[in-house]
Design a protein around this motif. Sequence first.
Motif, PDB file in Angstrom:
ATOM      1  N   GLY A  78       0.798  -1.223   0.000  1.00 31.93           N
ATOM      2  CA  GLY A  78       0.000   0.000   0.000  1.00 31.93           C
ATOM      3  C   GLY A  78       0.829   1.270   0.000  1.00 31.93           C
ATOM      4  O   GLY A  78       0.319   2.347   0.307  1.00 31.93           O
ATOM      5  N   LEU A  79       2.120   1.162  -0.370  1.00 31.27           N
ATOM      6  CA  LEU A  79       2.959   2.366  -0.387  1.00 31.27           C
ATOM      7  C   LEU A  79       2.897   3.088  -1.726  1.00 31.27           C
ATOM      8  O   LEU A  79       3.169   4.288  -1.801  1.00 31.27           O
ATOM      9  N   ILE A  80       2.577   2.357  -2.798  1.00 31.05           N
ATOM     10  CA  ILE A  80       2.306   3.000  -4.086  1.00 31.05           C
ATOM     11  C   ILE A  80       1.011   2.415  -4.630  1.00 31.05           C
ATOM     12  O   ILE A  80       0.580   1.332  -4.196  1.00 31.05           O
ATOM     13  N   SER A  81       0.366   3.149  -5.544  1.00 30.81           N
ATOM     14  CA  SER A  81      -0.854   2.619  -6.162  1.00 30.81           C
ATOM     15  C   SER A  81      -0.924   3.074  -7.615  1.00 30.81           C
ATOM     16  O   SER A  81      -0.203   3.989  -8.028  1.00 30.81           O
ATOM     17  N   GLU A  82      -1.782   2.425  -8.373  1.00 32.10           N
ATOM     18  CA  GLU A  82      -1.899   2.743  -9.792  1.00 32.10           C
ATOM     19  C   GLU A  82      -2.393   4.172  -9.971  1.00 32.10           C
ATOM     20  O   GLU A  82      -3.224   4.649  -9.203  1.00 32.10           O
ATOM     21  N   ALA A  83      -1.877   4.829 -11.022  1.00 37.36           N
ATOM     22  CA  ALA A  83      -2.295   6.199 -11.310  1.00 37.36           C
ATOM     23  C   ALA A  83      -2.400   6.346 -12.824  1.00 37.36           C
ATOM     24  O   ALA A  83      -1.588   7.019 -13.450  1.00 37.36           O
ATOM     25  N   GLY A  84      -3.365   5.679 -13.418  1.00 38.29           N
ATOM     26  CA  GLY A  84      -3.581   5.789 -14.862  1.00 38.29           C
ATOM     27  C   GLY A  84      -2.499   5.084 -15.672  1.00 38.29           C
ATOM     28  O   GLY A  84      -1.710   4.313 -15.131  1.00 38.29           O
ATOM     29  N   ARG A  85      -2.540   5.375 -16.966  1.00 38.33           N
ATOM     30  CA  ARG A  85      -1.564   4.745 -17.862  1.00 38.33           C
ATOM     31  C   ARG A  85      -0.761   5.815 -18.584  1.00 38.33           C
ATOM     32  O   ARG A  85      -1.172   6.964 -18.657  1.00 38.33           O
ATOM     33  N   GLU A  86       0.363   5.402 -19.146  1.00 40.46           N
ATOM     34  CA  GLU A  86       1.141   6.321 -19.971  1.00 40.46           C
ATOM     35  C   GLU A  86       0.330   6.673 -21.197  1.00 40.46           C
ATOM     36  O   GLU A  86      -0.449   5.845 -21.678  1.00 40.46           O
ATOM     37  N   PRO A  87       0.486   7.889 -21.716  1.00 36.42           N
ATOM     38  CA  PRO A  87      -0.309   8.278 -22.886  1.00 36.42           C
ATOM     39  C   PRO A  87      -0.046   7.332 -24.058  1.00 36.42           C
ATOM     40  O   PRO A  87       1.014   6.715 -24.134  1.00 36.42           O
ATOM     41  N   GLY A  88      -1.045   7.248 -24.923  1.00 32.51           N
ATOM     42  CA  GLY A  88      -0.905   6.384 -26.096  1.00 32.51           C
ATOM     43  C   GLY A  88      -1.580   5.052 -25.858  1.00 32.51           C
ATOM     44  O   GLY A  88      -1.828   4.666 -24.708  1.00 32.51           O
ATOM     45  N   GLN A  89      -1.861   4.354 -26.947  1.00 32.79           N
ATOM     46  CA  GLN A  89      -2.571   3.091 -26.835  1.00 32.79           C
ATOM     47  C   GLN A  89      -1.678   2.034 -26.201  1.00 32.79           C
ATOM     48  O   GLN A  89      -0.491   1.946 -26.518  1.00 32.79           O
ATOM     49  N   GLY A  90      -2.272   1.264 -25.300  1.00 34.49           N
ATOM     50  CA  GLY A  90      -1.508   0.206 -24.647  1.00 34.49           C
ATOM     51  C   GLY A  90      -0.381   0.727 -23.777  1.00 34.49           C
ATOM     52  O   GLY A  90       0.605   0.050 -23.548  1.00 34.49           O
ATOM     53  N   GLY A  91      -0.520   1.969 -23.289  1.00 33.96           N
ATOM     54  CA  GLY A  91       0.506   2.556 -22.426  1.00 33.96           C
ATOM     55  C   GLY A  91       0.626   1.770 -21.132  1.00 33.96           C
ATOM     56  O   GLY A  91      -0.353   1.200 -20.643  1.00 33.96           O
ATOM     57  N   ALA A  92       1.834   1.770 -20.567  1.00 34.21           N
ATOM     58  CA  ALA A  92       2.068   1.008 -19.338  1.00 34.21           C
ATOM     59  C   ALA A  92       1.388   1.695 -18.145  1.00 34.21           C
ATOM     60  O   ALA A  92       1.222   2.915 -18.133  1.00 34.21           O
ATOM     61  N   VAL A  93       1.006   0.897 -17.163  1.00 35.95           N
ATOM     62  CA  VAL A  93       0.388   1.432 -15.948  1.00 35.95           C
ATOM     63  C   VAL A  93       1.416   2.264 -15.190  1.00 35.95           C
ATOM     64  O   VAL A  93       2.578   1.868 -15.071  1.00 35.95           O
ATOM     65  N   ARG A  94       0.971   3.423 -14.697  1.00 34.44           N
ATOM     66  CA  ARG A  94       1.876   4.254 -13.900  1.00 34.44           C
ATOM     67  C   ARG A  94       1.508   4.154 -12.421  1.00 34.44           C
ATOM     68  O   ARG A  94       0.374   3.835 -12.072  1.00 34.44           O
ATOM     69  N   TYR A  95       2.463   4.418 -11.582  1.00 34.55           N
ATOM     70  CA  TYR A  95       2.256   4.327 -10.138  1.00 34.55           C
ATOM     71  C   TYR A  95       2.637   5.635  -9.466  1.00 34.55           C
ATOM     72  O   TYR A  95       3.522   6.343  -9.933  1.00 34.55           O
ATOM     73  N   ARG A  96       1.938   5.942  -8.363  1.00 31.60           N
ATOM     74  CA  ARG A  96       2.320   7.090  -7.551  1.00 31.60           C
ATOM     75  C   ARG A  96       2.308   6.662  -6.089  1.00 31.60           C
ATOM     76  O   ARG A  96       1.768   5.609  -5.742  1.00 31.60           O
ATOM     77  N   THR A  97       2.892   7.487  -5.260  1.00 33.83           N
ATOM     78  CA  THR A  97       2.924   7.143  -3.833  1.00 33.83           C
ATOM     79  C   THR A  97       1.549   7.396  -3.219  1.00 33.83           C
ATOM     80  O   THR A  97       0.750   8.149  -3.757  1.00 33.83           O
ATOM     81  N   THR A  98       1.297   6.751  -2.076  1.00 32.71           N
ATOM     82  CA  THR A  98      -0.011   6.835  -1.426  1.00 32.71           C
ATOM     83  C   THR A  98       0.081   7.676  -0.145  1.00 32.71           C
ATOM     84  O   THR A  98       1.181   7.985   0.319  1.00 32.71           O
ATOM     85  N   PRO A  99      -1.077   8.016   0.416  1.00 37.01           N
ATOM     86  CA  PRO A  99      -1.064   8.690   1.726  1.00 37.01           C
ATOM     87  C   PRO A  99      -0.339   7.849   2.790  1.00 37.01           C
ATOM     88  O   PRO A  99       0.341   8.403   3.654  1.00 37.01           O
ATOM     89  N   LEU A 100      -0.460   6.510   2.690  1.00 38.66           N
ATOM     90  CA  LEU A 100       0.256   5.668   3.657  1.00 38.66           C
ATOM     91  C   LEU A 100       1.764   5.913   3.562  1.00 38.66           C
ATOM     92  O   LEU A 100       2.464   5.962   4.563  1.00 38.66           O
ATOM     93  N   PHE A 101       2.241   6.076   2.320  1.00 36.68           N
ATOM     94  CA  PHE A 101       3.669   6.366   2.121  1.00 36.68           C
ATOM     95  C   PHE A 101       4.059   7.612   2.906  1.00 36.68           C
ATOM     96  O   PHE A 101       5.062   7.640   3.611  1.00 36.68           O
ATOM     97  N   GLU A 102       3.253   8.659   2.779  1.00 35.11           N
ATOM     98  CA  GLU A 102       3.562   9.923   3.471  1.00 35.11           C
ATOM     99  C   GLU A 102       3.558   9.710   4.987  1.00 35.11           C
ATOM    100  O   GLU A 102       4.409  10.243   5.697  1.00 35.11           O
ATOM    101  N   ARG A 103       2.610   8.906   5.468  1.00 37.25           N
ATOM    102  CA  ARG A 103       2.561   8.643   6.917  1.00 37.25           C
ATOM    103  C   ARG A 103       3.813   7.908   7.387  1.00 37.25           C
ATOM    104  O   ARG A 103       4.425   8.282   8.381  1.00 37.25           O
ATOM    105  N   VAL A 104       4.162   6.854   6.637  1.00 35.21           N
ATOM    106  CA  VAL A 104       5.310   6.035   7.043  1.00 35.21           C
ATOM    107  C   VAL A 104       6.595   6.862   7.058  1.00 35.21           C
ATOM    108  O   VAL A 104       7.449   6.695   7.928  1.00 35.21           O
ATOM    109  N   PHE A 105       6.720   7.789   6.097  1.00 37.37           N
ATOM    110  CA  PHE A 105       7.943   8.594   6.026  1.00 37.37           C
ATOM    111  C   PHE A 105       7.803   9.925   6.780  1.00 37.37           C
ATOM    112  O   PHE A 105       8.698  10.766   6.718  1.00 37.37           O
ATOM    113  N   GLY A 106       6.675  10.087   7.450  1.00 43.32           N
ATOM    114  CA  GLY A 106       6.487  11.290   8.269  1.00 43.32           C
ATOM    115  C   GLY A 106       6.492  12.573   7.450  1.00 43.32           C
ATOM    116  O   GLY A 106       7.066  13.578   7.866  1.00 43.32           O
ATOM    117  N   LEU A 107       5.891  12.537   6.252  1.00 45.47           N
ATOM    118  CA  LEU A 107       5.877  13.711   5.387  1.00 45.47           C
ATOM    119  C   LEU A 107       4.473  14.316   5.355  1.00 45.47           C
ATOM    120  O   LEU A 107       3.493  13.571   5.256  1.00 45.47           O
TER     121      LEU A 107
END
Lengths: 200, 200, 253
Positions: A139-168
């Motif tokens: 639960g430290l990163i989660s999916e955040a859409g796909r790269e532009p273009g057809q069949g683009g790869a899934v992109r990931y971003r950090t989650t609120p849990l990540f911010e909590r764990v790192f105290g940010l």
Amino acid sequence: MESPLRLIALNPVDRLARTVEALLVVASAPLSLDELADATEDHPERIETAICLLRERHAEGRSGIVLEEVAGGFAFRASRDAADACARLFERPVERGLSQAALETLAIVAYLGPCSRPDVARIRGVAADSAVASLVERGLISEAGREPGQGGAVRYRTTPLFERVFGLESLAALPRLDDLGEDAAELRERLLEVAEARAS
Amino acid sequence: MESPLRLIALNPVDRLARTVEALLVVASAPLSLDELADATEDHPERIETAICLLRERHAEGRSGIVLEEVAGGFAFRASRDAADACARLFERPVERGLSQAALETLAIVAYLGPCSRPDVARIRGVAADSAVASLVERGLISEAGREPGQGGAVRYRTTPLFERVFGLESLAALPRLDDLGEDAAELRERLLEVAEARAS
Amino acid sequence: MLPTPVRELELELDAFEGPFDLLLTLLLKEELEPREIDVAAIVLAFVERTAERDELDLEACGEFLVLVSALLELKARALFPDEAAELGELEPEEAAEELARRLAEYRRMKEAAAWLLDRLGAEQDRFFRIGPAPLAPRAERVLARQDPDALAEALRALALPPPTVSLGHMALRFPPVSQFLERFRTVLSHRRVFDFDGEVEGLSRVEQAVALLALLELRKAGEIALSQAQAFAPIRVSRADDERIHEWKARSA
């Protein structure tokens, strides 16, 4: 060692029951009657008879291994007597840190913004599949859409849990890396350059 | 339903054996004696006795579920009789065979690990990138940090799955390199000849 | 023993006739000078042998590459006794030992790979569950509080240029001889004569060594002529036909 006599005397349904037992102990999902019939190349009715036998053998209070019918088929579970022991086994101690692979992947996603697995792999110089999968599972990163273009790869971003764990308070509170680049784009450029040098 | 009388009459070791059975059927990796002792809150010696009992109960030819000592612990596997049925239903991690390059890379990582792709390339004389990637994908090796120093290469080691797939009680069960083949001895002899020729 | 195709590779060189593995033994026993070995001819023999077979034996190719590159290394060291020390601080004898050591290590790993393969065959009828049990309790992974500086550090490390990798002891650290063969042929198609020293100026010592090997191979093939006014003077390279003309002129004079 078993005597030959007993082998010969083995009831065919009992033999089938053993095979079903073997299949269920190896399966990582419940197995349906049809799946069991396909695997054993036997008739579903005979499988049902074998299941009856196993239900008795692997009943609560008779064995630590209990046969359970769930949606989708049959599976083994731990007996209720063993619930406390199981809870102790699965209650994991607090993990102190992350692996190098996880830390690097997390740093890339946190500093560069949404990244795909190929992005991470290019920068790290090694495949990122298992590191990404484990960070998603935690639960430290989660999916955040796909790269532009057809069949683009899934992109990931950090989650609120990540911010909590790192105290940010937010991603803006990450330690600055001004010396490596003025913004995420420059940083990305720099990392890719180094990665290319490393690969050559 | 079981009568209360029988529950009371249950031998304590038998009860412990059932708990161990339950733990092993839900564990996702082999469990060591210590892990079993922690989960059951019992003494390792008593666990050993329970394991003896289970080894007998879950012996090849007696049950479809076979107890095996592997990868530094104990795990259940399917009985050999059921191998065909298992093969119809499950894909083994190395189902489609390993290439010579992958096997050599695996051997190098198992014996010299943790080691990096350049390490493997140095020994094999050719790049090992795709072999390493395929072994990571199959879960037989995994990342183990980077080499110390600036821009260090990622290192790899074998996984517990590797030990399970190859049926090794632990990495210590690998044959000693010195015992492998006579070629090495022959080469060493030649080497000594060279040294002697130089000394004389 | 080496895989059959490489071991039994029959060689007919100026300095040696017989199977590859005997050649190797003689080199290791120092009964044969590496500099006398025509590496290009060995490669040619192997390629021809490979072409005769229907199947491409990748294992044999790998083995062959290791052997030939090690041989090339030995040869280069023998050709440049002074620079050998600088290159890898190895004497030719030590290089021979290094070759044997490297071969032994590779061989042991191949044996280990064979052992693993056997083992895999024997384990074919044993199935374990891979991954969690279907009805196992779910475990929560709790991560302790982490330091954000660790993230910055990780990224900083990834942004560091890698060290200039010392391939000092890698088998395949040489640029291909063919590269220089082509280069010299091209130069000679434009010019009748050139100075070797001028042509390789600015290249690394290893590259210069390989360039010289290329030069020797061209000379052996009769494509070029070499001349040198005196020891350590620049090596002059000319087309072979020009040399013949010079010789003829010299004799007629």
